[in-house]
Design a protein around this motif. Structure first.
Motif, PDB file in Angstrom:
ATOM      1  N   GLN A  43       0.831  -1.207   0.000  1.00  0.00           N
ATOM      2  CA  GLN A  43       0.000   0.000   0.000  1.00  0.00           C
ATOM      3  C   GLN A  43       0.865   1.256   0.000  1.00  0.00           C
ATOM      4  N   ARG A  44       1.987   1.196   0.695  1.00  0.00           N
ATOM      5  CA  ARG A  44       2.895   2.347   0.715  1.00  0.00           C
ATOM      6  C   ARG A  44       3.467   2.600  -0.676  1.00  0.00           C
ATOM      7  N   VAL A  45       3.879   1.537  -1.357  1.00  0.00           N
ATOM      8  CA  VAL A  45       4.408   1.682  -2.718  1.00  0.00           C
ATOM      9  C   VAL A  45       3.310   2.198  -3.647  1.00  0.00           C
ATOM     10  N   ALA A  46       2.106   1.631  -3.546  1.00  0.00           N
ATOM     11  CA  ALA A  46       0.987   2.077  -4.386  1.00  0.00           C
ATOM     12  C   ALA A  46       0.652   3.542  -4.097  1.00  0.00           C
ATOM     13  N   GLY A  47       0.735   3.947  -2.843  1.00  0.00           N
ATOM     14  CA  GLY A  47       0.479   5.341  -2.483  1.00  0.00           C
ATOM     15  C   GLY A  47       1.480   6.287  -3.112  1.00  0.00           C
ATOM     16  N   LEU A  48       2.730   5.875  -3.168  1.00  0.00           N
ATOM     17  CA  LEU A  48       3.751   6.700  -3.812  1.00  0.00           C
ATOM     18  C   LEU A  48       3.520   6.806  -5.312  1.00  0.00           C
ATOM     19  N   VAL A  49       3.031   5.731  -5.912  1.00  0.00           N
ATOM     20  CA  VAL A  49       2.712   5.764  -7.345  1.00  0.00           C
ATOM     21  C   VAL A  49       1.556   6.740  -7.573  1.00  0.00           C
ATOM     22  N   ARG A  50       0.494   6.626  -6.766  1.00  0.00           N
ATOM     23  CA  ARG A  50      -0.668   7.518  -6.904  1.00  0.00           C
ATOM     24  C   ARG A  50      -0.281   8.979  -6.688  1.00  0.00           C
ATOM     25  N   ALA A  51       0.622   9.223  -5.745  1.00  0.00           N
ATOM     26  CA  ALA A  51       1.037  10.597  -5.442  1.00  0.00           C
ATOM     27  C   ALA A  51       2.010  11.151  -6.476  1.00  0.00           C
ATOM     28  N   GLY A  52       2.510  10.289  -7.375  1.00  0.00           N
ATOM     29  CA  GLY A  52       3.439  10.739  -8.405  1.00  0.00           C
ATOM     30  C   GLY A  52       4.888  10.768  -7.953  1.00  0.00           C
ATOM     31  N   HIS A  53       5.188  10.228  -6.770  1.00  0.00           N
ATOM     32  CA  HIS A  53       6.560  10.202  -6.270  1.00  0.00           C
ATOM     33  C   HIS A  53       7.360   9.044  -6.852  1.00  0.00           C
ATOM     34  N   LEU A  54       6.666   8.090  -7.415  1.00  0.00           N
ATOM     35  CA  LEU A  54       7.303   6.917  -8.001  1.00  0.00           C
ATOM     36  C   LEU A  54       6.640   6.675  -9.351  1.00  0.00           C
ATOM     37  N   PRO A  55       7.385   6.788 -10.460  1.00  0.00           N
ATOM     38  CA  PRO A  55       6.757   6.647 -11.778  1.00  0.00           C
ATOM     39  C   PRO A  55       6.424   5.196 -12.111  1.00  0.00           C
ATOM     40  N   ALA A  56       5.161   4.979 -12.470  1.00  0.00           N
ATOM     41  CA  ALA A  56       4.735   3.653 -12.930  1.00  0.00           C
ATOM     42  C   ALA A  56       4.904   3.616 -14.440  1.00  0.00           C
ATOM     43  N   ARG A  57       5.534   2.578 -14.943  1.00  0.00           N
ATOM     44  CA  ARG A  57       5.774   2.456 -16.384  1.00  0.00           C
ATOM     45  C   ARG A  57       4.591   1.834 -17.092  1.00  0.00           C
ATOM     46  N   SER A  58       3.788   1.102 -16.362  1.00  0.00           N
ATOM     47  CA  SER A  58       2.581   0.500 -16.910  1.00  0.00           C
ATOM     48  C   SER A  58       1.474   0.761 -15.903  1.00  0.00           C
ATOM     49  N   ARG A  59       0.572   1.674 -16.215  1.00  0.00           N
ATOM     50  CA  ARG A  59      -0.473   2.085 -15.277  1.00  0.00           C
ATOM     51  C   ARG A  59      -1.444   0.950 -14.950  1.00  0.00           C
ATOM     52  N   ALA A  60      -1.756   0.127 -15.927  1.00  0.00           N
ATOM     53  CA  ALA A  60      -2.761  -0.920 -15.720  1.00  0.00           C
ATOM     54  C   ALA A  60      -2.354  -1.879 -14.606  1.00  0.00           C
ATOM     55  N   HIS A  61      -1.103  -2.267 -14.576  1.00  0.00           N
ATOM     56  CA  HIS A  61      -0.654  -3.241 -13.590  1.00  0.00           C
ATOM     57  C   HIS A  61       0.378  -2.658 -12.626  1.00  0.00           C
ATOM     58  N   ARG A  62       0.583  -1.344 -12.701  1.00  0.00           N
ATOM     59  CA  ARG A  62       1.548  -0.661 -11.836  1.00  0.00           C
ATOM     60  C   ARG A  62       2.910  -1.345 -11.842  1.00  0.00           C
ATOM     61  N   ARG A  63       3.481  -1.465 -13.001  1.00  0.00           N
ATOM     62  CA  ARG A  63       4.832  -2.017 -13.124  1.00  0.00           C
ATOM     63  C   ARG A  63       5.822  -0.877 -12.971  1.00  0.00           C
ATOM     64  N   LEU A  64       6.883  -1.154 -12.247  1.00  0.00           N
ATOM     65  CA  LEU A  64       7.885  -0.150 -11.937  1.00  0.00           C
ATOM     66  C   LEU A  64       9.245  -0.623 -12.395  1.00  0.00           C
ATOM     67  N   LEU A  65      10.051   0.293 -12.891  1.00  0.00           N
ATOM     68  CA  LEU A  65      11.429  -0.061 -13.214  1.00  0.00           C
ATOM     69  C   LEU A  65      12.200  -0.212 -11.908  1.00  0.00           C
ATOM     70  N   LEU A  66      13.006  -1.238 -11.832  1.00  0.00           N
ATOM     71  CA  LEU A  66      13.806  -1.479 -10.638  1.00  0.00           C
ATOM     72  C   LEU A  66      14.649  -0.248 -10.301  1.00  0.00           C
ATOM     73  N   SER A  67      15.242   0.364 -11.314  1.00  0.00           N
ATOM     74  CA  SER A  67      16.084   1.545 -11.076  1.00  0.00           C
ATOM     75  C   SER A  67      15.267   2.706 -10.497  1.00  0.00           C
ATOM     76  N   ASP A  68      14.017   2.869 -10.931  1.00  0.00           N
ATOM     77  CA  ASP A  68      13.159   3.921 -10.379  1.00  0.00           C
ATOM     78  C   ASP A  68      12.873   3.664  -8.906  1.00  0.00           C
ATOM     79  N   VAL A  69      12.648   2.401  -8.566  1.00  0.00           N
ATOM     80  CA  VAL A  69      12.378   2.046  -7.169  1.00  0.00           C
ATOM     81  C   VAL A  69      13.595   2.365  -6.309  1.00  0.00           C
ATOM     82  N   VAL A  70      14.762   2.023  -6.796  1.00  0.00           N
ATOM     83  CA  VAL A  70      15.995   2.274  -6.048  1.00  0.00           C
ATOM     84  C   VAL A  70      16.222   3.776  -5.884  1.00  0.00           C
ATOM     85  N   GLN A  71      16.010   4.526  -6.948  1.00  0.00           N
ATOM     86  CA  GLN A  71      16.303   5.959  -6.923  1.00  0.00           C
ATOM     87  C   GLN A  71      15.233   6.788  -6.230  1.00  0.00           C
ATOM     88  N   SER A  72      14.034   6.249  -6.092  1.00  0.00           N
ATOM     89  CA  SER A  72      12.933   7.042  -5.536  1.00  0.00           C
ATOM     90  C   SER A  72      13.112   7.360  -4.067  1.00  0.00           C
TER      91      SER A  72
END
Length: 188
Positions: A43-72
């Motif tokens: 839920q914390r990760v999903a909240g960051l995606v919704r808030a725009g703090h973590l870019p989702a590369r695929s909105r439908a399934h909320r896929r994230l680049l590993l590098s984005d997760v590390v850098q966020s």
């Protein structure tokens, strides 16, 4: 730990999590996988995606680049409730601090920067309530309020802790240097 080392560490952990080797350098991962890697709730990760703090590369399934997760720096954001725990306040108290401009909200889900909250917590240690200031000065509450109005004390913008501790100490020091019959706040 440098970003490159962190990515290697997360890649190793992700490989162990999936049970198979990664085929690309920077794989897309789910919010659940990101949560496991980071040791936080999905839920914390999903909240960051919704808030725009973590870019989702695929909105439908909320896929994230590993590098984005590390850098966020997921640990740099916190909810109002988490900020309340750090500050010793309820959610209403934290929202009051946001309204007063002492904290800046960045979105709805996880709006607060951890650094901002921790700095404010340290600052608030040097602030006093009216009653604590009155006790330290040996005066009634209305006298402290009068001192704030007359600018003998400066207001902190936090209605829960409106008086600076160092200013109370300065007033006490000034009182000690004033002659016995003279009022300590008289115009000079």
């Amino acid at each position: 730990m440098a970003a490159g080392e962190l990515i290697r560490d997360y890649r190793t952990r992700l490989t162990e999590l999936l049970g198979e080797p990664l085929m690309v350098d920077d794989p897309l991962i789910t919010t659940a996988q990101a949560a496991v890697l980071l040791g936080v709730s999905p839920q914390r990760v999903a909240g960051l995606v919704r808030a725009g703090h973590l870019p989702a590369r695929s909105r439908a399934h909320r896929r994230l680049l590993l590098s984005d997760v590390v850098q966020s720096g997921l640990d740099q954001w916190m909810s109002v409730a988490e900020a309340g725990q750090v500050l010793g306040l309820g959610q209403t108290g934290v929202r009051r601090l946001i309204s007063a401009g002492l904290l800046t909200a960045h979105g709805k889900e996880l709006p607060l920067r951890r650094d901002d909250v921790e700095v404010l917590a340290k600052l608030r240690d040097g602030w006093l309530t009216l009653s604590t200031a009155a006790t330290a000065l040996g005066v009634e509450l209305d006298e402290v309020q009068r001192m704030l109005r007359n600018r003998h004390l400066t207001h902190t913008c936090d209605v829960a802790r409106p008086v600076y501790r160092h200013e109370v100490a300065s007033v006490l020091a000034q009182r000690r240097s004033v002659s016995p019959g003279e009022h300590p706040y008289a115009a000079r």
